[in-house]
Design a protein around this motif. Sequence first.
Motif, PDB file in Angstrom:
ATOM      1  N   VAL A 227       8.148   0.792  -2.777  1.00 19.62           N
ATOM      2  CA  VAL A 227       7.660  -0.280  -1.913  1.00 19.62           C
ATOM      3  C   VAL A 227       6.225  -0.025  -1.478  1.00 19.62           C
ATOM      4  O   VAL A 227       5.430  -0.947  -1.285  1.00 19.62           O
TER       5      VAL A 227
ATOM      6  N   GLU B 246       4.980  -0.860  10.030  1.00 19.85           N
ATOM      7  CA  GLU B 246       6.431  -0.853  10.252  1.00 19.85           C
ATOM      8  C   GLU B 246       7.192  -0.881   8.930  1.00 19.85           C
ATOM      9  O   GLU B 246       8.195  -0.186   8.758  1.00 19.85           O
ATOM     10  N   ILE B 247       6.695  -1.693   7.974  1.00 25.57           N
ATOM     11  CA  ILE B 247       7.341  -1.739   6.655  1.00 25.57           C
ATOM     12  C   ILE B 247       7.276  -0.367   5.987  1.00 25.57           C
ATOM     13  O   ILE B 247       8.246   0.108   5.395  1.00 25.57           O
TER      14      ILE B 247
ATOM     15  N   MET C 116      11.750  -7.344   5.413  1.00 27.54           N
ATOM     16  CA  MET C 116      10.551  -7.495   4.589  1.00 27.54           C
ATOM     17  C   MET C 116      10.472  -6.394   3.537  1.00 27.54           C
ATOM     18  O   MET C 116      10.065  -6.634   2.393  1.00 27.54           O
ATOM     19  N   MET C 117      10.857  -5.174   3.914  1.00 27.30           N
ATOM     20  CA  MET C 117      10.872  -4.073   2.954  1.00 27.30           C
ATOM     21  C   MET C 117      11.838  -4.361   1.815  1.00 27.30           C
ATOM     22  O   MET C 117      11.544  -4.135   0.636  1.00 27.30           O
TER      23      MET C 117
ATOM     24  N   ALA D 146      10.374   1.988   4.782  1.00 21.63           N
ATOM     25  CA  ALA D 146      10.452   2.414   3.379  1.00 21.63           C
ATOM     26  C   ALA D 146      10.546   3.926   3.284  1.00 21.63           C
ATOM     27  O   ALA D 146      11.300   4.476   2.469  1.00 21.63           O
TER      28      ALA D 146
ATOM     29  N   VAL E 216       2.353 -11.091   5.723  1.00 23.51           N
ATOM     30  CA  VAL E 216       2.285 -10.351   6.981  1.00 23.51           C
ATOM     31  C   VAL E 216       1.208 -10.958   7.862  1.00 23.51           C
ATOM     32  O   VAL E 216       0.220 -11.507   7.365  1.00 23.51           O
TER      33      VAL E 216
ATOM     34  N   ALA F 103      11.366  -5.456   9.910  1.00 20.43           N
ATOM     35  CA  ALA F 103      10.645  -4.658   8.917  1.00 20.43           C
ATOM     36  C   ALA F 103      11.546  -4.318   7.740  1.00 20.43           C
ATOM     37  O   ALA F 103      11.106  -4.300   6.585  1.00 20.43           O
TER      38      ALA F 103
ATOM     39  N   LEU G 160       2.494  -2.436  -0.965  1.00 19.12           N
ATOM     40  CA  LEU G 160       1.749  -2.606   0.279  1.00 19.12           C
ATOM     41  C   LEU G 160       0.252  -2.751   0.033  1.00 19.12           C
ATOM     42  O   LEU G 160      -0.465  -3.324   0.850  1.00 19.12           O
TER      43      LEU G 160
ATOM     44  N   GLN H 215       2.569  -4.799  11.151  1.00 21.29           N
ATOM     45  CA  GLN H 215       3.726  -5.119  10.320  1.00 21.29           C
ATOM     46  C   GLN H 215       3.738  -4.255   9.065  1.00 21.29           C
ATOM     47  O   GLN H 215       4.801  -3.810   8.613  1.00 21.29           O
TER      48      GLN H 215
END
Length: 560
Positions: free
Chosen positions: A82, A69-70, A49-50, A74, A61, A46, A86, A66
């Motif tokens: 971030v 989790e990101i 990806m963040m 963040a 994703v 995560a 999303l 996911q």
Amino acid sequence: MEANTYELCLISPVIRAMICGAFKESKNFNQGAKATLELHNVNPAAFEMMSSLWMGKKIKVSDIWQIVEIAEVADQFGVCSVLEHLESLVLQLLRESPSSCVDLLNVSHVLGLQNLEQRLMVHAMEHFEYITQTDLILKMSEDHLCTLLQSDNLVVGQEELAFKALCRWLKECGAETGYERRKELISKLRYMHLHQDFRMNQFLEGVLEDHTTMLMRKFLDEASALHTWINTHGTADGFPRQLIDEDGLRPRSSFGVEWSGATKKPGKELDGHSKRVTALVVWGRYVLSGSSDHTVRVWDKAALACEHTFSVGFSVSSLAVFGDVLAVGGFQGEMAVWDLTQYTKQQEWKAHVSGVTSLIFHGTSLLSGSYDRSIKVWAVGIDGQYEEERTMAGHTEGVTCLASWGGRVASGSRDGTVRVWDPASGAAIATLEGHNGVVKGLAVRGKQLFSVAEDDTVREWSPETWCAADSVKICEGGSGRLPSCLLMDGARVVVGTTGCEPAGEAGANERGHELRVLSAATLGQEQVVAGSPYGHVWALVKVGNTQVWGAVGDKVVVWG
């Protein structure tokens, strides 16, 4: 994850701040080796990806968790920017998995993405029947359920679905919901819109505990009192205000289009297309029109103005919308999928050997009917592209129209029959015979299925026996008009008709197209709405509670 901590910290004070509390330096760093940065209480995948989102890179994703989790990572690092990225990830996931709407709605609320939450709520309202008849309703939060139930966009036939869905939610999910909160949820229903037979049955017996059942019965009894008032006085104009205003009994903004004020008045005509308008569909606050001129126009339904036009590359025969995804069918069997947020084509393929006459979304699947006599079910593959899942065949002539409700799909055909299918298996459930002409339109109200055909009849079909429960003639003999399409407008059935060539200026309106407005309960004709002296009504769509839009010749016409 390996890096030289000293060099990494020099790059940016922001990076230095990010890693300060989350990493531990390797003990051998001072010896000139590369340091190992160990994550503490952070999901490494995560975090990666963040970081990519934070640096402006695109990521993909696979599921909603996911995204959660990101967001958690963040938040842990305080990288608030971030969270803005999303939103696009959520919309991407919605396009690939439409059934995830409720999960995404809940996550958007937790993440504080208010604009996205509002967009997803609109999406949920547009797919009200699918959500309320599946387990998705059980995933809804109290606040989202409350918003859904009080929507003014619900039509009369959906009120019974709302009633059943709320009872199910209270029984299976409402154990911790207090009485006052239950009362608030119950009061959002519009009991006046429940069919009389539905209000009188014993549906509530054993469903909920006594005090909640008693409260619902109180509302049902008061709604019955209002119906008695209407039957006695013959009009809704004299509703006792004290009953309408109390305890959630206020009707929604309208029972449908006020057709009585439209008698012999053509609707407002919107120009723009250069050839015949063939299809209409509602997309949020817009109405989309498709035409033989190869374009789709985006109309603001409040301003009655065209905001955008784009070419699809072929002559449009049918349209369907799910969220921000537009499916387009063509007269040569083409199909395409467009992303309406960017007006970009995502996919185009040859779907049928003949014209695509009808498109509908059914849950996560896209269904297409064609003059090649087939109905195809399309599902999104792992690459995000629609792939053929199965073909449903049985009609002896071309398929002309489709309708969806619950777990079933109905198809009308040039062979004069209506067939009912299970799209999940492709199995044929029933063949409905009775029409003596091409079936031109299908419409659903609750469990009721209506059809209209060129034999000049509208038929109502019983879901218990699949026999015609009622039928009625539409146009007067010798008028030159024939039924051309069908629409449900609350408690009314609206039938569009073909026009006929006017003999001259005198009497032209009498020879043009018309709308015939019938009672859904009795199929008795309530109103004849005159149109322009030219063109046929090729399609009708309900817009909000107060308008009906039609495709007439090369124009879009608005009634209401």
